[in-house]
Each structure stands twice: as C-alpha cells, then as structure tokens.
Motif scaffolding. Structure first.
Motif, PDB file in Angstrom:
ATOM      1  N   GLU A  74       0.399  -1.465  -0.263  1.00  0.00           N
ATOM      2  CA  GLU A  74       0.280   0.196  -0.261  1.00  0.00           C
ATOM      3  C   GLU A  74       0.835   1.403   0.078  1.00  0.00           C
ATOM      4  OE1 GLU A  74      -3.975  -1.730   2.354  1.00  0.00           O
ATOM      5  OE2 GLU A  74      -2.275  -0.602   3.095  1.00  0.00           O
ATOM      6  N   ALA A  75       1.969   1.402   0.837  1.00  0.00           N
ATOM      7  CA  ALA A  75       2.962   2.229   0.538  1.00  0.00           C
ATOM      8  C   ALA A  75       3.198   2.544  -0.442  1.00  0.00           C
ATOM      9  CB  ALA A  75       3.962   1.820   1.189  1.00  0.00           C
ATOM     10  N   LYS A  76       3.736   1.277  -1.437  1.00  0.00           N
ATOM     11  CA  LYS A  76       4.271   1.428  -2.754  1.00  0.00           C
ATOM     12  C   LYS A  76       3.025   2.081  -3.724  1.00  0.00           C
ATOM     13  CE  LYS A  76       6.119  -1.674  -6.404  1.00  0.00           C
ATOM     14  NZ  LYS A  76       6.802  -2.851  -6.571  1.00  0.00           N
ATOM     15  N   ALA A  77       2.047   1.836  -3.250  1.00  0.00           N
ATOM     16  CA  ALA A  77       1.164   2.295  -4.431  1.00  0.00           C
ATOM     17  C   ALA A  77       1.094   3.982  -4.182  1.00  0.00           C
ATOM     18  CB  ALA A  77      -0.034   1.087  -4.221  1.00  0.00           C
ATOM     19  N   TYR A  78       0.992   4.428  -2.678  1.00  0.00           N
ATOM     20  CA  TYR A  78       1.567   5.758  -3.062  1.00  0.00           C
ATOM     21  C   TYR A  78       1.631   6.074  -3.733  1.00  0.00           C
ATOM     22  CZ  TYR A  78       0.352  10.392  -0.143  1.00  0.00           C
ATOM     23  OH  TYR A  78       0.814  11.432  -0.135  1.00  0.00           O
ATOM     24  N   CYS A  79       3.367   6.239  -3.592  1.00  0.00           N
ATOM     25  CA  CYS A  79       4.626   6.540  -4.013  1.00  0.00           C
ATOM     26  C   CYS A  79       4.201   6.355  -5.160  1.00  0.00           C
ATOM     27  CB  CYS A  79       5.592   5.548  -3.778  1.00  0.00           C
ATOM     28  SG  CYS A  79       6.173   5.753  -1.344  1.00  0.00           S
ATOM     29  N   GLU A  80       3.791   5.640  -5.679  1.00  0.00           N
ATOM     30  CA  GLU A  80       3.717   5.540  -7.376  1.00  0.00           C
ATOM     31  C   GLU A  80       1.952   6.933  -7.617  1.00  0.00           C
ATOM     32  OE1 GLU A  80       2.704   1.236  -8.002  1.00  0.00           O
ATOM     33  OE2 GLU A  80       5.203   1.041  -8.202  1.00  0.00           O
ATOM     34  N   TYR A  81       1.061   7.274  -7.145  1.00  0.00           N
ATOM     35  CA  TYR A  81       0.720   7.296  -7.393  1.00  0.00           C
ATOM     36  C   TYR A  81       0.873   9.492  -7.068  1.00  0.00           C
ATOM     37  CZ  TYR A  81      -3.798  10.294  -6.699  1.00  0.00           C
ATOM     38  OH  TYR A  81      -4.657  10.879  -6.688  1.00  0.00           O
ATOM     39  N   GLU A  82       1.814   9.469  -6.053  1.00  0.00           N
ATOM     40  CA  GLU A  82       2.744  10.564  -6.051  1.00  0.00           C
ATOM     41  C   GLU A  82       3.887  10.694  -7.075  1.00  0.00           C
ATOM     42  OE1 GLU A  82       1.968  12.717  -4.120  1.00  0.00           O
ATOM     43  OE2 GLU A  82       0.003  12.646  -3.551  1.00  0.00           O
ATOM     44  N   LYS A  83       3.671   9.903  -8.142  1.00  0.00           N
ATOM     45  CA  LYS A  83       5.002   9.950  -8.725  1.00  0.00           C
ATOM     46  C   LYS A  83       6.303   9.658  -8.375  1.00  0.00           C
ATOM     47  CE  LYS A  83       2.403  11.991 -12.151  1.00  0.00           C
ATOM     48  NZ  LYS A  83       0.814  12.806 -12.273  1.00  0.00           N
ATOM     49  N   GLY A  84       6.280   8.818  -7.203  1.00  0.00           N
ATOM     50  CA  GLY A  84       7.666   8.731  -6.247  1.00  0.00           C
ATOM     51  C   GLY A  84       7.940   7.122  -6.802  1.00  0.00           C
ATOM     52  N   ARG A  85       8.477   6.471  -5.467  1.00  0.00           N
ATOM     53  CA  ARG A  85       8.495   4.945  -4.729  1.00  0.00           C
ATOM     54  C   ARG A  85       9.243   5.427  -3.182  1.00  0.00           C
ATOM     55  NH1 ARG A  85      14.282   4.848  -5.100  1.00  0.00           N
ATOM     56  NH2 ARG A  85      14.974   6.454  -6.529  1.00  0.00           N
ATOM     57  N   LEU A  86       9.066   4.427  -2.800  1.00  0.00           N
ATOM     58  CA  LEU A  86       9.896   3.910  -1.216  1.00  0.00           C
ATOM     59  C   LEU A  86      11.551   4.241  -1.986  1.00  0.00           C
ATOM     60  CD1 LEU A  86       8.058   1.347  -0.296  1.00  0.00           C
ATOM     61  CD2 LEU A  86       7.803   3.249   0.840  1.00  0.00           C
ATOM     62  N   PRO A  87      12.383   5.131  -0.586  1.00  0.00           N
ATOM     63  CA  PRO A  87      13.251   5.281  -0.502  1.00  0.00           C
ATOM     64  C   PRO A  87      14.217   3.268  -0.823  1.00  0.00           C
ATOM     65  CG  PRO A  87      12.434   5.122   1.518  1.00  0.00           C
ATOM     66  CD  PRO A  87      11.518   5.265   1.017  1.00  0.00           C
ATOM     67  N   ASN A  88      15.317   3.685  -0.924  1.00  0.00           N
ATOM     68  CA  ASN A  88      15.945   2.191  -0.389  1.00  0.00           C
ATOM     69  C   ASN A  88      16.888   2.828   1.111  1.00  0.00           C
ATOM     70  OD1 ASN A  88      18.690   3.247  -1.051  1.00  0.00           O
ATOM     71  ND2 ASN A  88      17.998   2.997  -3.643  1.00  0.00           N
ATOM     72  N   GLU A  89      17.082   1.445   1.460  1.00  0.00           N
ATOM     73  CA  GLU A  89      17.911   1.326   2.556  1.00  0.00           C
ATOM     74  C   GLU A  89      19.004   2.682   2.722  1.00  0.00           C
ATOM     75  OE1 GLU A  89      19.446  -0.812   6.736  1.00  0.00           O
ATOM     76  OE2 GLU A  89      19.954  -2.230   4.275  1.00  0.00           O
ATOM     77  N   LEU A  90      20.091   2.720   0.926  1.00  0.00           N
ATOM     78  CA  LEU A  90      20.793   3.472   1.439  1.00  0.00           C
ATOM     79  C   LEU A  90      20.770   4.720   0.507  1.00  0.00           C
ATOM     80  CD1 LEU A  90      23.526   4.110   0.578  1.00  0.00           C
ATOM     81  CD2 LEU A  90      23.607   3.409  -2.132  1.00  0.00           C
ATOM     82  N   GLU A  91      19.267   4.683   0.127  1.00  0.00           N
ATOM     83  CA  GLU A  91      19.305   6.240  -0.033  1.00  0.00           C
ATOM     84  C   GLU A  91      18.204   6.697   1.520  1.00  0.00           C
ATOM     85  OE1 GLU A  91      17.511   5.899  -4.623  1.00  0.00           O
ATOM     86  OE2 GLU A  91      16.280   5.353  -2.872  1.00  0.00           O
ATOM     87  N   TRP A  92      18.295   6.517   1.990  1.00  0.00           N
ATOM     88  CA  TRP A  92      16.952   6.659   3.595  1.00  0.00           C
ATOM     89  C   TRP A  92      18.060   6.875   4.239  1.00  0.00           C
ATOM     90  CZ3 TRP A  92      17.531   5.953   8.612  1.00  0.00           C
ATOM     91  CH2 TRP A  92      16.434   6.478   9.412  1.00  0.00           C
ATOM     92  N   THR A  93      19.487   6.593   4.445  1.00  0.00           N
ATOM     93  CA  THR A  93      20.562   6.473   4.791  1.00  0.00           C
ATOM     94  C   THR A  93      21.037   8.074   4.625  1.00  0.00           C
ATOM     95  OG1 THR A  93      20.580   3.813   5.503  1.00  0.00           O
ATOM     96  CG2 THR A  93      22.341   5.695   5.882  1.00  0.00           C
ATOM     97  N   GLN A  94      21.675   8.011   3.279  1.00  0.00           N
ATOM     98  CA  GLN A  94      21.587   9.082   2.767  1.00  0.00           C
ATOM     99  C   GLN A  94      21.064  10.328   3.084  1.00  0.00           C
ATOM    100  OE1 GLN A  94      22.685   8.269  -0.886  1.00  0.00           O
ATOM    101  NE2 GLN A  94      23.747   7.236  -1.572  1.00  0.00           N
ATOM    102  N   ALA A  95      19.483  10.580   3.426  1.00  0.00           N
ATOM    103  CA  ALA A  95      18.760  11.560   3.129  1.00  0.00           C
ATOM    104  C   ALA A  95      18.684  11.331   5.315  1.00  0.00           C
ATOM    105  CB  ALA A  95      17.680  10.935   3.325  1.00  0.00           C
ATOM    106  N   ALA A  96      19.019  10.881   5.780  1.00  0.00           N
ATOM    107  CA  ALA A  96      18.741  10.724   6.841  1.00  0.00           C
ATOM    108  C   ALA A  96      20.250  11.251   7.362  1.00  0.00           C
ATOM    109  CB  ALA A  96      18.579   9.635   7.778  1.00  0.00           C
ATOM    110  N   GLN A  97      21.281  10.903   7.524  1.00  0.00           N
ATOM    111  CA  GLN A  97      22.784  11.531   7.655  1.00  0.00           C
ATOM    112  C   GLN A  97      22.752  12.936   7.413  1.00  0.00           C
ATOM    113  OE1 GLN A  97      25.252   8.578   5.912  1.00  0.00           O
ATOM    114  NE2 GLN A  97      25.601   7.881   8.301  1.00  0.00           N
ATOM    115  N   ALA A  98      22.249  12.974   6.673  1.00  0.00           N
ATOM    116  CA  ALA A  98      22.233  14.567   5.498  1.00  0.00           C
ATOM    117  C   ALA A  98      23.855  14.888   5.523  1.00  0.00           C
ATOM    118  CB  ALA A  98      20.940  15.788   6.810  1.00  0.00           C
TER     119      ALA A  98
END
Length: 348
Positions: free
Chosen positions: A226-250
């Motif tokens: 359901e989270a993935k479907a929402y992201c696609e509706y918003e023309k996006g996607r879920l972050p992969n773990e590496l991307e999530w970590t990069q965004a969190a560390q800033a």
C-alpha cells in the motif's frame, strides 16, 4: 423489582385506619404497598418481603402507631427495618393515641389521627412530589454539569483541530545529493490526512488507524504494498536503504538524524506519535527520520525475499533503536501501528 412511593406499616387491629388512608392514596395516584392488597406476594417469606419493601423498594414508610403495635412482632420488625434503612425524614408516623413507641420520638411525628384520611393521604402525596422534585433537580444539575463538560471537551477538541490544521507542516521534497545519483525525498512522513485524501481520490480502502491518531500524525497500519502504491500515485517510490540512510545522515556523522541528542530530534518512548515535523530537522531540513514512526524501505532484508527493511525507530522505541544505523525486518503484508513511510522521487 417493583418500586413504591409509600409503604404502610400497621398492626392488624388498626387496619381500619390503613384501609381508609390506602383508599385515598390510590385516588391520588401514589404507588402504595399495603400488605392486605399485595396478593401477588402471598406465599413469599414475610421476613424477606419486609426487608425488600421497607429497605429497598419504597421512598417513604407510614408507621401507624398505637398501643396495639407495642408488643407486635411484625410491627416491630417493620419499624426497625424502616428506621435502619430509610433516612429520618422518610419515616412518617401517624399516631392513633399517645402511646410511646421505642425508636420513635416526637421529632418524627407527622400527624395524629383525627379521622382525617384525606389530610394524611395528601401529606403523603406532597412528600412524594417533593422527593421527585428534588431528584429531578439533582438530575438536572448532573446533566448540566455533564453538558458543560461535553461542551468544554468539544470546544477544546475543535480548537485543537484548528490549531493542528494551521500548524501542519507542509510537505515538500528535499534534494539529497548522493554518490551515485541525486534524488529528492519528502521532508515529512506521509500523514493521515494525505493518505485519506489519496484513498478518497482513488477509491482505495482507508486502513483503520489507532484511536489516538489525528490528521497531522503519520499514517500507520499501511502495508508495504500500500505504501508503494501511494508513492507511485505521487509519481515517486519508496527509498532504498542506502537512500534512506543518505537522507537521514544529511552529510553528517551524527548518531541520530539531526544531531547527537535524541530528545531534540526524535519522538520516542511514548504511547503515540506526534504531529509530523515537531522535532528538530536534520541539516537538509528533513524531519522525523529518527523516531515518530519507523519507515518502510524498498529493499528485501533477506535472500528468501520474505522480509522488508524498516528504518528509523518509532514513537514506542527505546533510544538505541533510533540510530541511523539501526534497522529492523518486517513482513511486507504486515499492518504495524508504529510503521509509516515517506516518498522518494528520482531527479532527471
């Protein structure tokens, strides 16, 4: 259990007086217990009947007293039960003569018998009406207090919701430079309000939220699909773990996303999440990547592809689970009260 307004206690020799009073009382539509007229109770144990009527089922007891009731066992038991179970003002004495009765004093003498059944019956009705008036006033006060309380709660809730709407942090996409590619990520977790709007527009079923959720809190109980479907509706996607970590560390090397103090940057060790964006953002302006709710990631956590990666820790986490490096694994079909998500968009 039947209820009565008045019960009459009288010695057998004086029932001629009780008969006259009972007749007048019935004309005044006062609910009366008079053992001579209670054929439905015949056969019931007299002691139990007396305790029930004089102790539980009646508002007033009229004690008709005379020399005839002095040594009468049942009259004495009825009198003792009435005096022990009812308030002093609810035991009314009608004296047929000047005989002193144990347990009674002149303080509770209401009438002397003067062949006046209408007067006695009217007194009883007035007493009953007065009690009903007191009860109504008491109920009215209780209802008024409850009404005021409900109004205060409603007003408080309305102000709370209005304040929440005015201060809800607007969702924006923050650019995150990466070693391989640049992407953008939502600055806050997807809220209850945003997900409800998505469900209304697409006809999706809105997942039931925990009772303590409000619109500006992160949506929960959403499966990975359901989270993935929402992201696609918003023309996006879920972050992969590496991307999530990069965004969190800033670009920093802090333990938590946004700093070294969990109290400043994370909602944790609580019974419910907070509004999105209430804690300090990290250096890129991204909120709640440590705490509030944990977040679904795109990656499989195991080679068998049965579990998905969840990052960030949630409102019910201990401080050690909030670290950027921390991770957990959950089944993608699970609905979890402490897991939400945010959206990533690829930049061309």
């Amino acid at each position: 259990m039947r209820k009565y307004d008045v019960a009459i206690s009288v010695a057998e020799e004086d029932t001629f007086v009780a008969d006259l009073i009972a007749e007048r009382v019935k004309h005044l539509e006062v609910r009366l217990y008079y053992y001579k007229e209670e054929r439905g109770n015949w056969g019931q144990h007299l002691i139990d009947l007396t305790r029930d009527v004089y102790g539980k089922q009646t508002k007033y007891v009229l004690l008709i007293t005379s020399k005839n009731c002095v040594n009468k066992y049942w009259s004495g038991m009825e009198r003792q039960t009435a005096l022990s179970k009812l308030a002093k003002g609810n035991v009314l004495q009608l004296r047929l003569d000047d005989t002193q009765i144990d347990g009674l004093s002149k303080d509770i003498v209401y009438k002397d018998w003067k062949d006046n059944p209408e007067e006695v019956a009217q007194l009883l009705k007035e007493k009953v009406l007065e009690m009903k008036r007191v009860v109504r006033e008491r109920l009215l006060k209780i209802c008024t207090v409850l009404g005021v309380f409900v109004m205060i709660v409603f007003l408080w809730y309305w102000i709370y919701i209005c304040w929440e709407q005015m201060h809800m942090l607007r969702q924006e996409y923050i650019t995150v430079p990466g070693p391989e590619k640049t992407f953008s990520i939502s600055n806050v977790e997807v809220t209850v309000a945003a997900y409800r709007k998505y469900c209304l527009r697409t006809g999706k079923v809105f997942p039931e939220q925990p009772f303590n959720s409000v619109d500006s809190m992160p949506v929960r109980n959403v499966t990975w699909e359901e989270a993935k479907a929402y992201c696609e509706y918003e023309k996006g996607r879920l972050p992969n773990e590496l991307e999530w970590t990069q965004a969190a560390q800033a670009g920093k090397s802090t333990i938590y996303s946004g700093g070294t103090s969990a109290a400043e940057v994370a909602v944790y060790h609580r019974v419910k999440p907070c509004f999105v964006g209430r804690k300090k953002a990290n250096a890129l302006g991204i909120y709640d990547m440590s705490g509030n709710v944990a977040e679904w990631c795109e990656d499989w956590a195991d080679s068998a592809k049965t579990m998905k990666v969840v990052k960030g820790g949630g409102y019910d986490s201990q401080v050690g689970e909030l670290a950027v490096s921390s991770r957990r694994e959950e089944r993608p079909e699970a609905r979890l009260k402490d897991v939400g998500f945010r959206v990533v968009r690829d930049l061309q």
